[in-house]
Scaffold this active site. Sequence first.
Site, PDB file in Angstrom:
ATOM      1  N   SER A 146       0.798  -1.234   0.000  1.00 28.53           N
ATOM      2  CA  SER A 146       0.000   0.000   0.000  1.00 28.53           C
ATOM      3  C   SER A 146       0.825   1.275   0.000  1.00 28.53           C
ATOM      4  O   SER A 146       0.271   2.356  -0.226  1.00 28.53           O
ATOM      5  CB  SER A 146      -0.930   0.022   1.213  1.00 28.53           C
ATOM      6  OG  SER A 146      -1.871  -1.011   1.131  1.00 28.53           O
ATOM      7  N   LYS A 164       0.297   3.374  -2.934  1.00 30.05           N
ATOM      8  CA  LYS A 164      -0.956   4.092  -3.222  1.00 30.05           C
ATOM      9  C   LYS A 164      -0.777   5.600  -3.420  1.00 30.05           C
ATOM     10  O   LYS A 164      -1.333   6.162  -4.379  1.00 30.05           O
ATOM     11  CB  LYS A 164      -1.998   3.800  -2.134  1.00 30.05           C
ATOM     12  CG  LYS A 164      -2.525   2.362  -2.180  1.00 30.05           C
ATOM     13  CD  LYS A 164      -3.392   2.042  -0.951  1.00 30.05           C
ATOM     14  CE  LYS A 164      -3.932   0.624  -0.978  1.00 30.05           C
ATOM     15  NZ  LYS A 164      -4.607   0.254   0.292  1.00 30.05           N
ATOM     16  N   TYR A 193      -2.813  -3.634 -10.656  1.00 35.57           N
ATOM     17  CA  TYR A 193      -2.793  -3.298  -9.227  1.00 35.57           C
ATOM     18  C   TYR A 193      -1.931  -4.287  -8.439  1.00 35.57           C
ATOM     19  O   TYR A 193      -1.147  -3.891  -7.565  1.00 35.57           O
ATOM     20  CB  TYR A 193      -4.228  -3.287  -8.694  1.00 35.57           C
ATOM     21  CG  TYR A 193      -4.339  -2.991  -7.224  1.00 35.57           C
ATOM     22  CD1 TYR A 193      -4.068  -1.711  -6.724  1.00 35.57           C
ATOM     23  CD2 TYR A 193      -4.710  -3.976  -6.315  1.00 35.57           C
ATOM     24  CE1 TYR A 193      -4.167  -1.432  -5.369  1.00 35.57           C
ATOM     25  CE2 TYR A 193      -4.813  -3.701  -4.960  1.00 35.57           C
ATOM     26  CZ  TYR A 193      -4.548  -2.433  -4.489  1.00 35.57           C
ATOM     27  OH  TYR A 193      -4.640  -2.157  -3.148  1.00 35.57           O
ATOM     28  N   TYR A 222      -4.022   3.453   7.390  1.00 35.32           N
ATOM     29  CA  TYR A 222      -5.288   2.720   7.491  1.00 35.32           C
ATOM     30  C   TYR A 222      -6.190   3.390   8.536  1.00 35.32           C
ATOM     31  O   TYR A 222      -6.150   4.614   8.674  1.00 35.32           O
ATOM     32  CB  TYR A 222      -5.022   1.248   7.831  1.00 35.32           C
ATOM     33  CG  TYR A 222      -4.100   0.564   6.859  1.00 35.32           C
ATOM     34  CD1 TYR A 222      -4.369   0.528   5.499  1.00 35.32           C
ATOM     35  CD2 TYR A 222      -2.929  -0.049   7.297  1.00 35.32           C
ATOM     36  CE1 TYR A 222      -3.520  -0.107   4.605  1.00 35.32           C
ATOM     37  CE2 TYR A 222      -2.073  -0.689   6.412  1.00 35.32           C
ATOM     38  CZ  TYR A 222      -2.374  -0.720   5.059  1.00 35.32           C
ATOM     39  OH  TYR A 222      -1.538  -1.346   4.187  1.00 35.32           O
ATOM     40  N   VAL A 262       1.345  -3.562   4.004  1.00 32.02           N
ATOM     41  CA  VAL A 262       1.386  -4.831   4.747  1.00 32.02           C
ATOM     42  C   VAL A 262       2.669  -5.622   4.501  1.00 32.02           C
ATOM     43  O   VAL A 262       2.907  -6.646   5.134  1.00 32.02           O
ATOM     44  CB  VAL A 262       0.168  -5.734   4.445  1.00 32.02           C
ATOM     45  CG1 VAL A 262      -1.101  -5.095   4.978  1.00 32.02           C
ATOM     46  CG2 VAL A 262       0.060  -6.046   2.973  1.00 32.02           C
TER      47      VAL A 262
END
Lengths: 305, 305, 305, 305
Positions: free
Chosen positions: C61, C64, C189, C241, C259
């Site tokens: 992530s 992102k 992705y 998160y 993660v």
Amino acid sequence: MEQILQKIIDDNRQYTEYGNVATYIPELRKASKNDLGICVVDMDNNIYEAGNCGKKFTIQSVSKPITLALALMDNGKDKVFSKVGMEPSGDPFNSIMKLETSKPSIPYNPMINAGAIMITSMIKGKNNADKLNRMMNFFKNLSGNENLSINEEVYMSEKLTGDRNRAMAYFLRSEGVLTENVEDVLDLYFKQCSIEVTVRDLARIGVNLAYQGVDMLTGKRLMDEEVSKIVKTFMVTCGMYDASGEYAISVGIPSKSGVGGGIMGTVPSKMGIGVFGPSLDEKGNSIAGIKVMESISEKLNLSIF
Amino acid sequence: MEQILQKIIDDNRQYTEYGNVATYIPELRKASKNDLGICVVDMDNNIYEAGNCGKKFTIQSVSKPITLALALMDNGKDKVFSKVGMEPSGDPFNSIMKLETSKPSIPYNPMINAGAIMITSMIKGKNNADKLNRMMNFFKNLSGNENLSINEEVYMSEKLTGDRNRAMAYFLRSEGVLTENVEDVLDLYFKQCSIEVTVRDLARIGVNLAYQGVDMLTGKRLMDEEVSKIVKTFMVTCGMYDASGEYAISVGIPSKSGVGGGIMGTVPSKMGIGVFGPSLDEKGNSIAGIKVMESISEKLNLSIF
Amino acid sequence: MEQILQKIIDDNRQYTEYGNVATYIPELRKASKNDLGICVVDMDNNIYEAGNCGKKFTIQSVSKPITLALALMDNGKDKVFSKVGMEPSGDPFNSIMKLETSKPSIPYNPMINAGAIMITSMIKGKNNADKLNRMMNFFKNLSGNENLSINEEVYMSEKLTGDRNRAMAYFLRSEGVLTENVEDVLDLYFKQCSIEVTVRDLARIGVNLAYQGVDMLTGKRLMDEEVSKIVKTFMVTCGMYDASGEYAISVGIPSKSGVGGGIMGTVPSKMGIGVFGPSLDEKGNSIAGIKVMESISEKLNLSIF
Amino acid sequence: MEQILQKIIDDNRQYTEYGNVATYIPELRKASKNDLGICVVDMDNNIYEAGNCGKKFTIQSVSKPITLALALMDNGKDKVFSKVGMEPSGDPFNSIMKLETSKPSIPYNPMINAGAIMITSMIKGKNNADKLNRMMNFFKNLSGNENLSINEEVYMSEKLTGDRNRAMAYFLRSEGVLTENVEDVLDLYFKQCSIEVTVRDLARIGVNLAYQGVDMLTGKRLMDEEVSKIVKTFMVTCGMYDASGEYAISVGIPSKSGVGGGIMGTVPSKMGIGVFGPSLDEKGNSIAGIKVMESISEKLNLSIF
């Protein structure tokens, strides 16, 4: 018949070991976990009993279909169902979430707490005392028991600890759905839940519902036939909290449970049933009580499906 | 009887003006909005029809209780209900929310899409062709119609546009609930929904359910009595999407609707009913179809409550 | 500076005992739980490192905010934010619920999976290979590392087990928000998440964000100043998160976690920070990594508040 | 500076046409929709004003970060954050849903109503009068305005119509999170919301937050540095209701809005800002007020990102 009932009680007494008596209302903790009793009243007014059938307990949510009937007669179907919906919610009885997510913000049905509080707010009367009086008379007529009364300790206990119900009532008021004074409505609601009954009282109410609202004893009509049908329908779709679907499959008798341990069943055109077993599962239903209902439904082939 | 049915169709044809034919599956847009038909088959196998009863339409969600019956016979009650719940959800048929909020993450019941997809995944067979074959035979036997077949245009249309169903299936797979290949399961599910029927087919299936799973025509048992009871129970508690509660009150007949415009009703020990009216309300139920069911329930006193 | 970093690693190594390495992607289970490393790159391009700083891990992530920057430059702010919102959601990164309850059904922000998948779908290119090429070049330029590549084992593992992401993507497609082919978008992705990096790569990207999008090494502008500001804002409001709020209080440095165990921090006009510690808490953040960020923020007074 | 502010007011006055003054508290309906004013206080205590800067309005939710600071000093960080979370919720300020779905059932953060009510319940004092006195003194010290007082009409209006807040407070009490008397806590909360301020009062509080809690005028420390940092962090992550994320991108100044039309901004180590414009958007933020904040942030380059 009494032999059958006795055997059902004997066979299912073991299940009273499971679960716990209700603790969220402190007074209810005093119940005897191993009690189990049943009463059946048939269409000829024969009464059959077995087990701890003399024990008194508070009616709690078993009162909800009865006050619904009264509110329907007081206000008519259209008005009542403009304030409370007709659908199972899939949520626990004290859930507040769907009030926020659904438009309009009316409770999903009259069997969850938010809906039952709305129903109680619609009972007619000059003041709270008059409303209580009308309500008590309706319960007395339906049960044929002139001595029904309120358990004051339970009532006080509910009033002291009823903050979740207050949260719901104030939410409904903030949405303009409930227009009465919250504490007045809740006082009446807590009293309604604290009416003390026996399994015979529940069976008597049940048989009058089975007889489409006509009193077995007097032949007098106590509620309209349509009202009695509506009440029984809710007992199937939402009568056992969020376990109603499973119960409809395993028992198939229109029923309503309460956290006091009572279950009221009504078999259309056949009989009324009252069961008492105070030890509850997580959803608030009597564990041994459900087992008793399964047994009697199977033995006497009572499922409506 | 046919006069009664004709009058019911005539009286309720006006309601076909309201609502809209389903648009979310492009092929379904081609339906004729003003069609309305009914068929009743009684326990002596008399067939009564009125209105546009020859029209074919796709079965859609009316297939859900039938595949549930097959899955129950293939896997047993315990296994099926470890993968799909028994409670009404209070949510629309294509809702995914409760899969996330409930533990375990199993669909609330077999009548919402997520549950029906799980049920389809549990039908036994060597491969998808074999599963389809077994499913089609079950539908053929129950309807007594050897010519039942799949509408290929609707099937292709569902497959192309079924992304919401894919979302549910992949969610169930990510939770370890669905273990089959998603596209295989959905292919079977889309075919199941695309079976073409008439109101007579639905009434025939309905009367066999009313007769506890024994085929009226041949006397052969097509499903266990317990399975037929379970199916009828779900038709009451969840058969009309999130309008099931209201329908249970106004009609009181175990029924299942589909977005193709069909409604299948089953009156225990009395009759099966098929209705077709493709113009739907917001919840996905035939508007005029519900009116027809209300009329027949009232005229013939068919409510089970 | 390196002494400070070494002490921070030494003091916080104990926290690597807590939590677990990610298991939901099978390949990630192979990480060494007790690894802990840090790299700081300041505005003069000095590089300081301590701990297991040579270890490679997948970016997950942390990618992102980078693809968000690319999508913003490819499509403009208005188009991007018509497809993805700007608000923290309060829900876990893989939650699907709010897609159903919010109107329009767009993901709350680009840092949760649903939003990140939408962002990836908006990267321009003639075909998937071209999009991947453009994306990789952007990561290579920002990190100054020409050798960045994809970990094929992790990529295959994600692709095999990415059903929850498929559920979200199909849901977005069913709502007409995602218009691309789902498997194509997810393939890109999963590759984006499987880029292998070191803490130095993250620190380098971080310092270029701190320098408002200009490359420290070449002086070349890699992203618009406004884009760099938007990216850093999301790193504060949604970067960790559903623990972003607590982290903003305890650390106060715009950061993004993954993660794989990585955290990328960017201190406006001061420095970039890369941290690696693969043992995660329940929300998916590196436990020891957060402790390291707290220590460095406190020691060097780096909070932006 | 005053010329800049005057131009900002002139340029953005047009936006006062949009939206509506708050109506849910009847007294707030009396506000003049076209009012727009600003005050800036810098670190040298220079005061700059433009527009309708003399107008008084009630502080409403702008009070939330201030009482949070007081509660943090009264109880310590650990105790406060055991009763209220630190995460943005993604929901409207008066949402009750997450209280039911999250475990433990504590409000997500101190900026939504449920959280702010909890914070108010934690302010110390011998009795409600003492608590109010301590709270008022804190507001007076921070604003340097000895004459701050409560608007009695607004207070009475809030008390009469605050049923949604009652619902939340009773819910928190039913979960054992709130242990005080609900009406006492709400009385204090309604008074807190009804404090009357001007933009200068807000700018003064803002500059003291910018100065890490030390009073610009007296040099006296009014809150711990850590408390001032915590407060500013919440103003970024949750200060503008569920539009905080978008505001952080477009403005980037720690800010808190209220339905009275006020916005308080604090630019770390630079200045405090007060803005007033009573016409609100759907989320409860001043429409022209946000435009003014965007203009000043851009013109003076005040974003913290």
